[in-house]
Design an enzyme around this catalytic site. Structure first.
Site, mmCIF file in Angstrom:
data_model
loop_
_atom_site.group_PDB
_atom_site.id
_atom_site.type_symbol
_atom_site.label_atom_id
_atom_site.label_comp_id
_atom_site.label_asym_id
_atom_site.label_seq_id
_atom_site.Cartn_x
_atom_site.Cartn_y
_atom_site.Cartn_z
ATOM 1 N N CYS A 32 0.858 -1.189 0.188
ATOM 2 C CA CYS A 32 0.104 0.014 0.108
ATOM 3 C C CYS A 32 0.764 1.277 -0.104
ATOM 4 O O CYS A 32 2.134 1.216 0.754
ATOM 5 C CB CYS A 32 -0.886 -0.115 1.297
ATOM 6 S SG CYS A 32 -1.900 -1.399 1.448
ATOM 7 N N ARG A 77 5.369 -0.133 -5.906
ATOM 8 C CA ARG A 77 5.321 -1.084 -4.751
ATOM 9 C C ARG A 77 4.337 -2.157 -4.964
ATOM 10 O O ARG A 77 4.170 -2.733 -4.074
ATOM 11 C CB ARG A 77 4.611 0.131 -3.555
ATOM 12 C CG ARG A 77 5.833 1.211 -3.254
ATOM 13 C CD ARG A 77 5.020 2.160 -2.575
ATOM 14 N NE ARG A 77 4.809 2.004 -1.204
ATOM 15 C CZ ARG A 77 5.589 2.177 -0.270
ATOM 16 N NH1 ARG A 77 6.857 2.710 -0.434
ATOM 17 N NH2 ARG A 77 5.460 1.545 0.843
ATOM 18 N N TRP A 135 -2.830 -3.036 -1.512
ATOM 19 C CA TRP A 135 -2.581 -4.154 -1.831
ATOM 20 C C TRP A 135 -3.169 -5.247 -0.774
ATOM 21 O O TRP A 135 -2.887 -4.898 0.372
ATOM 22 C CB TRP A 135 -0.998 -4.519 -1.556
ATOM 23 C CG TRP A 135 -0.261 -5.936 -1.999
ATOM 24 C CD1 TRP A 135 -0.104 -6.052 -3.314
ATOM 25 C CD2 TRP A 135 0.016 -6.925 -1.203
ATOM 26 N NE1 TRP A 135 0.509 -7.406 -3.272
ATOM 27 C CE2 TRP A 135 0.306 -7.820 -1.845
ATOM 28 C CE3 TRP A 135 -0.204 -7.071 0.032
ATOM 29 C CZ2 TRP A 135 1.032 -9.219 -1.598
ATOM 30 C CZ3 TRP A 135 0.182 -8.383 0.639
ATOM 31 C CH2 TRP A 135 0.679 -9.462 -0.237
ATOM 32 N N ASN A 141 -2.265 2.456 5.449
ATOM 33 C CA ASN A 141 -1.086 1.411 4.995
ATOM 34 C C ASN A 141 -1.029 0.735 6.427
ATOM 35 O O ASN A 141 -0.499 1.273 7.175
ATOM 36 C CB ASN A 141 -0.013 2.142 4.339
ATOM 37 C CG ASN A 141 1.264 1.193 4.155
ATOM 38 O OD1 ASN A 141 0.925 -0.212 4.398
ATOM 39 N ND2 ASN A 141 2.345 1.724 3.848
ATOM 40 N N GLY A 142 -0.839 -0.923 6.351
ATOM 41 C CA GLY A 142 -0.610 -1.478 7.528
ATOM 42 C C GLY A 142 -1.705 -2.484 7.743
ATOM 43 O O GLY A 142 -2.637 -2.596 6.953
ATOM 44 N N GLU A 185 17.970 -17.931 -6.936
ATOM 45 C CA GLU A 185 17.563 -16.380 -7.376
ATOM 46 C C GLU A 185 17.145 -16.360 -9.101
ATOM 47 O O GLU A 185 16.018 -15.706 -9.218
ATOM 48 C CB GLU A 185 19.033 -15.370 -7.221
ATOM 49 C CG GLU A 185 18.682 -14.083 -7.798
ATOM 50 C CD GLU A 185 17.680 -13.239 -7.165
ATOM 51 O OE1 GLU A 185 17.007 -13.798 -6.077
ATOM 52 O OE2 GLU A 185 17.136 -12.339 -7.621
ATOM 53 N N LYS A 242 13.317 -15.187 -9.909
ATOM 54 C CA LYS A 242 13.157 -14.130 -10.946
ATOM 55 C C LYS A 242 12.051 -14.720 -12.101
ATOM 56 O O LYS A 242 11.203 -14.091 -12.454
ATOM 57 C CB LYS A 242 14.209 -13.839 -11.622
ATOM 58 C CG LYS A 242 15.511 -12.975 -11.113
ATOM 59 C CD LYS A 242 14.751 -11.564 -10.586
ATOM 60 C CE LYS A 242 14.302 -11.445 -9.381
ATOM 61 N NZ LYS A 242 14.747 -10.831 -8.014
ATOM 62 N N GLU A 281 8.434 -15.252 -10.758
ATOM 63 C CA GLU A 281 7.642 -14.040 -10.120
ATOM 64 C C GLU A 281 7.173 -13.001 -11.296
ATOM 65 O O GLU A 281 6.109 -12.468 -11.313
ATOM 66 C CB GLU A 281 8.536 -13.001 -9.337
ATOM 67 C CG GLU A 281 9.673 -12.457 -9.604
ATOM 68 C CD GLU A 281 10.349 -11.539 -8.408
ATOM 69 O OE1 GLU A 281 9.847 -10.988 -7.591
ATOM 70 O OE2 GLU A 281 11.777 -11.585 -8.536
ATOM 71 N N HIS A 323 17.628 -36.881 -5.451
ATOM 72 C CA HIS A 323 16.746 -37.410 -4.222
ATOM 73 C C HIS A 323 15.335 -37.279 -4.164
ATOM 74 O O HIS A 323 14.907 -37.341 -3.110
ATOM 75 C CB HIS A 323 17.761 -36.888 -3.157
ATOM 76 C CG HIS A 323 18.993 -37.224 -2.904
ATOM 77 N ND1 HIS A 323 19.451 -38.632 -2.661
ATOM 78 C CD2 HIS A 323 20.171 -36.336 -3.148
ATOM 79 C CE1 HIS A 323 20.727 -38.402 -2.736
ATOM 80 N NE2 HIS A 323 20.944 -37.318 -2.948
ATOM 81 N N LYS A 373 6.381 -4.263 -4.086
ATOM 82 C CA LYS A 373 7.926 -4.061 -4.054
ATOM 83 C C LYS A 373 8.281 -4.030 -2.453
ATOM 84 O O LYS A 373 9.360 -4.477 -2.327
ATOM 85 C CB LYS A 373 8.177 -2.831 -4.842
ATOM 86 C CG LYS A 373 9.440 -2.464 -4.614
ATOM 87 C CD LYS A 373 10.350 -3.315 -5.728
ATOM 88 C CE LYS A 373 11.672 -2.951 -5.782
ATOM 89 N NZ LYS A 373 12.573 -4.145 -6.389
HETATM 90 C C1 F6R Z 1 12.218 -10.216 -5.576
HETATM 91 C C2 F6R Z 1 11.951 -9.276 -4.703
HETATM 92 C C3 F6R Z 1 11.682 -9.786 -3.210
HETATM 93 C C4 F6R Z 1 12.475 -8.971 -1.960
HETATM 94 C C5 F6R Z 1 11.952 -9.265 -0.561
HETATM 95 C C6 F6R Z 1 12.693 -8.554 0.394
HETATM 96 O O1 F6R Z 1 12.698 -9.880 -6.664
HETATM 97 O O2 F6R Z 1 12.228 -8.219 -4.945
HETATM 98 O O3 F6R Z 1 11.909 -11.255 -2.779
HETATM 99 O O4 F6R Z 1 13.770 -9.168 -2.369
HETATM 100 O O5 F6R Z 1 10.612 -8.897 -0.533
HETATM 101 O O6 F6R Z 1 12.628 -7.181 0.022
HETATM 102 P P1 F6R Z 1 13.481 -6.137 0.759
HETATM 103 O O7 F6R Z 1 14.960 -6.407 0.140
HETATM 104 O O8 F6R Z 1 12.971 -4.873 0.470
HETATM 105 O O9 F6R Z 1 13.629 -6.405 2.276
#
Ligand code: F6R
Length: 600
Positions: free
Chosen positions: A2, A27, A73, A99-100, A477, A481, A484, A500, A595
């Site tokens: 949010c 975000r 969100w 927000n929260g 990672e 990527k 997502e 396994h 985000k």
């Molecule tokens: C994936 C991504 C998330 C963040 C995670 C932590 O591309 O961006 O997995 O890495 O939500 O976010 P931060 O680093 O802001 O604590």
């Protein structure tokens, strides 16, 4: 997650609010709304979907100089118009964005609001109805707001409008990010300076459990007991052009391409006049005194932490554990005698990580935050901060922050090693310079990666990433990527582990992306590739120069063995990008994701 904006001044509030919300789109959100206030009262516009959908329903003719806005969100209640913010009290007098998460909203509803007919499923509506209840009981809005805040459990950033008071926006914050921006003859409210950088670069930080009365000419910060707080604004070091896409089709591609420049910026930022790497003496000392380092993070930052463990153990010779924040807080391991906690967080606002920070601070331990956002909650609340210098990362999928995190961890490990007189037999500045050039070459390999993505990932339902040692962590990672942004079911596995159990999922044509950048496990990973190929998989080997063999699909330039993740991740980022593009996905704003994840 949010986002909140607010404006009070002389200009057209709706346009400033809508532009601000557009800046907060990164975000992550699933509905949005604004409320504007003029002599006729308050008008609310809200809609499920994108800001463009909201824009389409906002009455162009409405003239107002005060307003609040929100991107939601969904947490309590599905994403639809009635659950979208702003929420109004029954009489329509009060309008709130939030927000929260209010943890005791149900209890408050039962205790105080039995007779209220609610219009939404949200915890936020309970708050605005509660404020109105106290107003109906005879309190002024300011007092009713304050009383409500004292009853709330959970996290909040609020902006509140009162239709009978055109001059004021009431604001409050606890655990969720919120700033007040100050200007000449106007003031603004924003979850993130980025939302309002077009109108001001002067911002006031707010602390938890503070309430703020904002008019166009004044900002009064108060504690919940009414005591006034004096605070000077800070200058947000943000260039408006940093947050534009420029000629790029997507922020993600721009941010992938920015990685060599970020690398050079980091080297510069952590070098002293003699060209030696340096960090705050207190941080090196805290590292030196620790008998064990606990890295806490989520998602991509957690994956960077896995690499950080290797770097710190290898160079500084301090044992390191890496933990997912959301697990650690409820399932804390037996801690060593002198632990040091490192929080890795691009945003510095992640609620799961913050919950751990609060818990370990209560136990009296020291914490270092590695973040991209100076002044973020995790930075403020830790003892020390190291900055990523990556510039704003707008695409939901983290790319340049990941490589920046690894680079800063490498510098931390290197400087700590020097502090502890541990010999490191390579020059990190020189090696990071080589990495930056290798990154450049990889960013120029877009066509090759687009072709690989088309060949392996354009129609598949699933994909595996395998690697050993550091390559395994990079594979995690790469898989994150891919899933997502392209919604392909992708998993990262240690090369030796697939057999396994998970190898049962390999079918004819299943793509298996294998990384081969580590000399000591090169033969074993190639053995694992043969195992999956024998069962019908379609393997794609990405190797490092010097370790390549015939048939490898892509070869990355050679860099120091400890730093390979900084380069091997780039083809994986590009693969995910092109796979998402080929599948017509919304690259920068993937479904369901946020985000800045400010709820636990
Ligand atoms: C994936 C991504 C998330 C963040 C995670 C932590 O591309 O961006 O997995 O890495 O939500 O976010 P931060 O680093 O802001 O604590």
């Amino acid at each position: 997650m949010c986002g909140i904006v607010g404006y009070i001044g002389k200009q057209d509030a709706k346009e400033i609010l809508l532009k601000g919300l557009e800046k907060l789109e990164y975000r992550g959100y699933d509905s949005a709304g604004i409320a504007v206030k003029n002599a006729d009262g308050i008008q609310v516009f809200k809609e499920k979907g994108r800001i463009a959908d909201l824009r389409a329903i906002v009455d162009e003719n409405v003239a107002a100089n005060t307003g609040i806005g929100h991107t939601r969100w969904a947490t309590h209640g599905v994403p639809n118009r009635s659950n979208a913010h702003p929420h109004q009290s029954t009489s329509g007098r009060l309008t709130l964005v939030h927000n929260g998460v209010i943890e005791n909203y149900d209890l408050l509803k039962r205790e105080y609001l039995q007779d209220v007919a609610f219009q939404s499923d949200t915890d936020t509506e309970v708050v605005v109805q509660l404020i109105e209840k106290f107003v109906n009981d005879g309190l002024e809005v300011e007092e009713a707001f304050r009383k409500t805040l004292t009853l709330l459990k959970g996290s909040y950033a609020f902006a509140l409008l009162d239709s009978q008071n055109e001059q004021t926006i009431f604001v409050a914050k606890n655990k969720s990010p919120l700033l007040v921006g100050v200007g000449e003859g106007f003031n603004v409210v924003a979850s993130d300076a980025m939302a309002m950088i077009q109108v001001t670069d002067q911002f006031l930080e707010l602390m938890d459990k503070e309430m703020v009365i904002v008019t166009k000419d004044s900002v009064s910060i108060q504690k919940l007991d009414g005591a006034e707080v004096t605070r000077e604004p800070f200058t947000a070091e943000l260039d408006a052009s940093d947050i534009e896409k420029g000629t790029y089709p997507h922020y993600m591609l721009k941010e992938i391409d920015e990685q060599p420049a970020v690398m050079r910026k980091i080297i510069q930022a952590y070098q002293n006049d003699e060209g030696k790497l340096t960090i705050d003496y207190n941080i090196a000392e805290a590292m030196n005194e620790a008998d064990r380092v606990y890295i806490i993070a989520c998602g991509t930052s957690y994956h960077a932490g896995l690499i950080g463990k290797q770097l710190i153990e290898n160079m500084a010779k301090i044992p390191v554990e890496v933990h997912v924040a959301s697990e650690f807080v409820y399932n804390m391991p037996l801690l060593s005698e002198k632990p040091l906690f490192i929080f890795i967080s691009q945003s510095g606002e992640t609620a799961d990580s913050r919950a751990v920070l609060v818990a370990i601070k209560e136990l009296g331990y020291k914490a270092l935050t590695i973040t991209n956002v100076p002044g973020s909650t995790l930075s403020r609340e830790a003892d020390y901060t190291l900055l990523l210098h990556a510039g704003p990362e707008i695409a939901v999928a983290s790319t340049k922050a990941y490589t920046a995190q690894i680079s800063v961890l490498a510098i931390l490990a290197n400087v700590t090693a020097a502090f502890r007189n541990q010999e490191v037999n390579f020059n990190l500045v020189k090696e990071l310079g080589i990495v930056a050039s290798a990154m450049e070459a990889l960013c120029d390999s877009k066509e090759a990666m687009e072709e690989i993505a088309r060949e392996y990932l354009s129609v598949t339902r699933n994909a595996f990433f395998i690697g050993r040692a550091m390559d395994y962590f990079v594979g995690l990672e790469g898989a994150l990527k891919l899933k997502e942004i392209s919604y392909i079911q992708a998993e990262g596995f240690a090369g030796g582990e697939l057999k396994h159990g998970t190898i049962a999922l390999i079918e004819d044509g299943t793509p298996v992306i294998a990384l081969a950048t580590q000399e000591n496990v090169n033969l074993s990973i190639r053995g694992n590739v043969k195992e999956v190929a024998a069962r019908g998989a379609n393997p794609c080997i990405i190797s490092m120069k010097g370790l390549e063999t015939e048939g490898d699909r892509f070869v990355i330039p050679e860099v120091h063995e400890l730093l390979t993740p900084l380069v091997s991740v780039i083809p994986l980022q590009l693969l995910a990008y092109y796979a998402a593009l080929h599948r017509d996905c919304d690259v920068d704003k993937p479904r369901n994701l946020a985000k800045s994840v400010t709820v636990e």
